[in-house]
Design a protein around this motif. Structure first.
Motif, PDB file in Angstrom:
ATOM      1  N   ALA A 113       0.827  -1.208   0.000  1.00  0.00           N
ATOM      2  CA  ALA A 113       0.000   0.000   0.000  1.00  0.00           C
ATOM      3  C   ALA A 113       0.858   1.253   0.000  1.00  0.00           C
ATOM      4  CB  ALA A 113      -0.929  -0.003   1.216  1.00  0.00           C
ATOM      5  N   GLU A 114       2.124   1.105   0.372  1.00  0.00           N
ATOM      6  CA  GLU A 114       3.037   2.253   0.404  1.00  0.00           C
ATOM      7  C   GLU A 114       3.713   2.503  -0.930  1.00  0.00           C
ATOM      8  OE1 GLU A 114       3.002   4.082   3.140  1.00  0.00           O
ATOM      9  OE2 GLU A 114       1.524   2.603   3.786  1.00  0.00           O
ATOM     10  N   CYS A 115       3.490   1.629  -1.901  1.00  0.00           N
ATOM     11  CA  CYS A 115       4.127   1.793  -3.204  1.00  0.00           C
ATOM     12  C   CYS A 115       3.548   3.000  -3.932  1.00  0.00           C
ATOM     13  CB  CYS A 115       3.924   0.533  -4.035  1.00  0.00           C
ATOM     14  SG  CYS A 115       4.663   0.606  -5.685  1.00  0.00           S
ATOM     15  N   HIS A 116       4.392   3.649  -4.713  1.00  0.00           N
ATOM     16  CA  HIS A 116       3.945   4.771  -5.545  1.00  0.00           C
ATOM     17  C   HIS A 116       4.038   4.353  -7.007  1.00  0.00           C
ATOM     18  CE1 HIS A 116       2.995   9.045  -6.030  1.00  0.00           C
ATOM     19  NE2 HIS A 116       3.641   8.932  -7.177  1.00  0.00           N
ATOM     20  N   SER A 138      -0.357   5.397  -4.068  1.00  0.00           N
ATOM     21  CA  SER A 138      -0.521   6.736  -4.620  1.00  0.00           C
ATOM     22  C   SER A 138      -0.106   6.710  -6.086  1.00  0.00           C
ATOM     23  CB  SER A 138       0.312   7.754  -3.835  1.00  0.00           C
ATOM     24  OG  SER A 138       1.637   7.305  -3.652  1.00  0.00           O
ATOM     25  N   LEU A 139      -0.561   7.713  -6.849  1.00  0.00           N
ATOM     26  CA  LEU A 139      -0.415   7.686  -8.300  1.00  0.00           C
ATOM     27  C   LEU A 139       0.103   9.019  -8.822  1.00  0.00           C
ATOM     28  CD1 LEU A 139      -0.969   6.100 -10.965  1.00  0.00           C
ATOM     29  CD2 LEU A 139      -3.286   7.079 -10.916  1.00  0.00           C
ATOM     30  N   SER A 140       1.142   8.946  -9.638  1.00  0.00           N
ATOM     31  CA  SER A 140       1.653  10.116 -10.337  1.00  0.00           C
ATOM     32  C   SER A 140       1.565   9.895 -11.837  1.00  0.00           C
ATOM     33  CB  SER A 140       3.118  10.400  -9.952  1.00  0.00           C
ATOM     34  OG  SER A 140       3.197  11.060  -8.712  1.00  0.00           O
ATOM     35  N   LEU A 141       1.578  10.989 -12.573  1.00  0.00           N
ATOM     36  CA  LEU A 141       1.572  10.944 -14.027  1.00  0.00           C
ATOM     37  C   LEU A 141       2.799  11.663 -14.549  1.00  0.00           C
ATOM     38  CD1 LEU A 141      -2.172  11.916 -14.696  1.00  0.00           C
ATOM     39  CD2 LEU A 141      -1.210   9.651 -14.241  1.00  0.00           C
ATOM     40  N   GLY A 142       3.213  11.291 -15.750  1.00  0.00           N
ATOM     41  CA  GLY A 142       4.366  11.958 -16.342  1.00  0.00           C
ATOM     42  C   GLY A 142       4.256  12.002 -17.844  1.00  0.00           C
ATOM     43  N   ILE A 168       2.020  14.521  -9.035  1.00  0.00           N
ATOM     44  CA  ILE A 168       0.988  13.720  -8.378  1.00  0.00           C
ATOM     45  C   ILE A 168      -0.354  13.959  -9.063  1.00  0.00           C
ATOM     46  CG2 ILE A 168      -0.342  13.438  -6.243  1.00  0.00           C
ATOM     47  CD1 ILE A 168       2.275  12.285  -5.787  1.00  0.00           C
ATOM     48  N   LEU A 169      -1.122  12.890  -9.278  1.00  0.00           N
ATOM     49  CA  LEU A 169      -2.445  13.021  -9.870  1.00  0.00           C
ATOM     50  C   LEU A 169      -3.420  13.602  -8.853  1.00  0.00           C
ATOM     51  CD1 LEU A 169      -4.657  12.497 -12.004  1.00  0.00           C
ATOM     52  CD2 LEU A 169      -4.875  10.191 -11.046  1.00  0.00           C
ATOM     53  N   GLN A 170      -4.070  14.674  -9.239  1.00  0.00           N
ATOM     54  CA  GLN A 170      -5.180  15.236  -8.479  1.00  0.00           C
ATOM     55  C   GLN A 170      -6.404  15.139  -9.378  1.00  0.00           C
ATOM     56  OE1 GLN A 170      -4.966  16.176  -5.373  1.00  0.00           O
ATOM     57  NE2 GLN A 170      -2.742  16.180  -5.134  1.00  0.00           N
ATOM     58  N   LEU A 171      -7.313  14.211  -9.082  1.00  0.00           N
ATOM     59  CA  LEU A 171      -8.477  14.011  -9.936  1.00  0.00           C
ATOM     60  C   LEU A 171      -9.418  15.208  -9.873  1.00  0.00           C
ATOM     61  CD1 LEU A 171      -9.463  10.288  -9.323  1.00  0.00           C
ATOM     62  CD2 LEU A 171      -8.680  11.278 -11.468  1.00  0.00           C
ATOM     63  N   PRO A 172     -10.027  15.577 -11.016  1.00  0.00           N
ATOM     64  CA  PRO A 172     -11.063  16.615 -10.997  1.00  0.00           C
ATOM     65  C   PRO A 172     -12.199  16.218 -10.061  1.00  0.00           C
ATOM     66  CG  PRO A 172     -10.423  16.086 -13.250  1.00  0.00           C
ATOM     67  CD  PRO A 172      -9.785  15.059 -12.365  1.00  0.00           C
ATOM     68  N   LYS A 173     -12.934  17.212  -9.561  1.00  0.00           N
ATOM     69  CA  LYS A 173     -13.978  16.953  -8.570  1.00  0.00           C
ATOM     70  C   LYS A 173     -15.012  15.946  -9.046  1.00  0.00           C
ATOM     71  CE  LYS A 173     -13.618  21.425  -6.212  1.00  0.00           C
ATOM     72  NZ  LYS A 173     -14.313  22.677  -5.883  1.00  0.00           N
ATOM     73  N   HIS A 174     -15.400  16.011 -10.326  1.00  0.00           N
ATOM     74  CA  HIS A 174     -16.471  15.119 -10.775  1.00  0.00           C
ATOM     75  C   HIS A 174     -16.011  13.664 -10.868  1.00  0.00           C
ATOM     76  CE1 HIS A 174     -14.550  16.546 -14.523  1.00  0.00           C
ATOM     77  NE2 HIS A 174     -14.848  15.363 -15.026  1.00  0.00           N
TER      78      HIS A 174
END
Length: 340
Positions: A113-116, A138-142, A168-174
């Motif tokens: 669970a600690e993997c990125h 957690s999830l990042s994009l590049g 870091i991915l921040q998903l839109p509210k919807h």
């Protein structure tokens, strides 16, 4: 496997393993950059394989100055997933966009669970599905404009410099409404550890950390929706798209993308985006796009994650995207011809 000597910083001793999914040109390029950067630290770098058994595989790399080097990489086979994957602190995914979810389906349940997880591929879209697959990770994009070509299966040559942007991915509210409360809680508590961020930014030349990676990806997508399908359809180098005959199509496709991005609360301005598209056409005039190469070699393209993603997101907002849909349809027709 690249292992460290004893002269290790406190940050890096917290890390055990970096794993790469996808041993294509970019995957091998990232492997060589990472393994070179961590050669003096207690970090292992390996490649996740689809083969049944693990093996050691020599990988040859030719740099931009034509210096050739070979490193022996550990390819982790299916039989060793259960043993190796829980040790992975950073998983970098370098497969084609349409391969991402299938590749991660069996991998994510075995990760800590600690993997990125870092997705590093052309186009957009898989991140929305991967976000639903996470078990606390957690999830990042590049996105990278580095260029590399395979000289043979295990020999990669870097053919161009380029900026790599990560965040870091921040998903839109919807989209957050789609996540379970437990996923939201675990994601909200996590950021990329500084030790991981430092390794990436040190290892990958001209790399940058972006607090707004989605905007960066939409900007890159604007370039791709214009260059990729048109060069594939017209069997041409990027530079040919500077000719007047392509301008109406480029302007229409990019205009639609900007409208959709703005509806997604991504701040893009049409004049500056179009200017950047034509800059890239000029700067990469002698290059063939990845989609052009896919069509020439009769491979599945990433059209669904490029123009297709624009069409998909437009439907959520009731926005018409006839030009992007037309380009999708044309590429799909080319793909159908492979089997005739």
């Amino acid at each position: 496997m690249i292992l460290a000597n004893d002269s290790t910083s406190a940050n890096s001793t917290l890390l055990k393993q970096v794993s790469i999914v996808g041993a294509g040109a970019i995957g091998q390029l990232i492997y060589h950059q990472l393994s070179t950067a961590v050669s003096a630290s207690k970090i292992a770098v390996n490649v996740i394989s689809r083969a049944e058994h693990s093996q050691l595989q020599p990988l040859t790399f030719t740099s931009l100055d034509n210096t050739e080097s070979t490193q022996t990489a550990e390819f982790v086979g299916l039989n060793d997933y259960a043993q190796q994957l829980p040790k992975t602190d950073l998983l970098i995914v370098c497969v084609k966009a349409y391969q991402v979810c299938a590749a991660l389906k069996t991998i994510i349940p075995m990760l800590s669970a600690e993997c990125h997880i870092l997705l590093l591929h052309n186009g957009m879209g898989p991140h929305l599905d991967v976000a639903q697959m996470l078990n606390g990770q957690s999830l990042s994009l590049g996105t990278t404009s580095q260029a590399a070509l395979k000289q043979s299966l295990w020999h990669t040559k870097q053919t161009g410099k380029g900026v790599t942007q990560l965040g870091i991915l921040q998903l839109p509210k919807h989209f957050k409404a789609l996540e379970s409360s437990s996923q939201q809680k675990s994601s909200a508590q996590k950021t990329l550890p500084e030790s991981l961020k430092n390794i990436l930014l040190t290892a990958i030349p001209q790399s940058q950390w972006s607090e707004d990676i989605l905007t960066m990806l939409w900007q890159k997508l604007a370039i791709n929706v214009a260059i990729n399908p048109l060069t594939a359809i017209h069997n041409c180098q990027n530079g040919q798209l500077a000719h007047e005959q392509y301008s109406d199509t480029i302007i229409a496709a990019v205009t639609e993308l900007v409208k959709v991005a703005n509806a997604e609360h991504i701040s893009l301005e049409l004049p500056s985006v179009l200017n950047r598209v034509y800059q890239v056409i000029t700067l990469t005039a002698d290059n063939y796009s990845s989609m052009h190469q896919d069509v020439q070699h009769q491979r599945t393209t990433e059209i669904d994650s490029i123009n297709g993603f624009v069409v998909q997101m437009a439907k959520l907002h009731g926005i018409a995207t006839p030009q992007n849909q037309h380009l999708v349809d044309e590429i799909k027709c080319l793909e159908l011809q492979y089997h005739r």
